[in-house]
Design a protein around this motif. Structure first.
Motif, PDB file in Angstrom:
ATOM      1  N   LEU A   2      41.481 -91.907 -11.625  1.00 56.38           N
ATOM      2  CA  LEU A   2      41.458 -92.232 -10.201  1.00 56.38           C
ATOM      3  C   LEU A   2      41.234 -93.730  -9.985  1.00 56.38           C
ATOM      4  O   LEU A   2      41.847 -94.334  -9.100  1.00 56.38           O
ATOM      5  CB  LEU A   2      40.366 -91.405  -9.506  1.00 56.38           C
ATOM      6  N   ILE A   5      44.489 -95.642 -10.421  1.00 57.47           N
ATOM      7  CA  ILE A   5      45.392 -95.453  -9.273  1.00 57.47           C
ATOM      8  C   ILE A   5      44.927 -96.307  -8.092  1.00 57.47           C
ATOM      9  O   ILE A   5      45.726 -96.974  -7.438  1.00 57.47           O
ATOM     10  CB  ILE A   5      45.478 -93.960  -8.903  1.00 57.47           C
ATOM     11  N   LEU A   6      43.623 -96.280  -7.825  1.00 55.91           N
ATOM     12  CA  LEU A   6      43.086 -97.102  -6.729  1.00 55.91           C
ATOM     13  C   LEU A   6      43.302 -98.586  -6.988  1.00 55.91           C
ATOM     14  O   LEU A   6      43.606 -99.359  -6.073  1.00 55.91           O
ATOM     15  CB  LEU A   6      41.600 -96.808  -6.530  1.00 55.91           C
TER      16      LEU A   6
END
Length: 89
Positions: A2, A5-6
């Motif tokens: 995550l 992706i951020l």
């Protein structure tokens, strides 16, 4: 995962913002160039063939402004004698 992706989304957002800022700056430069080209017409200067640009000044306020700018370009404010001569008709 995550976090990656951020991070990618943040990087894309920064580049998108930089691209938009550069585009806006280029547009402003273009607009400024157009304003500078059109400024004399907006102020009332008329181009005449075989005549000095100063002879195209028909409005007293425009003439006063042009004389003021000319004095500032010469190196400062007019002296008292210059001011007296300018006031006399």
């Amino acid at each position: 995962m995550l976090f990656i992706i951020l991070r990618a989304i943040s990087a894309a957002a920064v580049w998108y913002w930089r691209f938009n800022t550069a585009r806006d700056a280029a547009r402003e430069i273009g607009n400024t160039a157009g304003d500078l080209v059109n400024a004399p017409r907006r102020l009332g200067f008329r181009r005449r063939a075989n005549a000095h640009p100063v002879e195209g000044v028909d409005e007293p306020d425009l003439a006063i402004a042009a004389i003021s700018v000319a004095f500032l370009d010469l190196s400062g404010m007019p002296s008292r004698d210059d001011q007296k001569r300018l006031r006399q008709p």
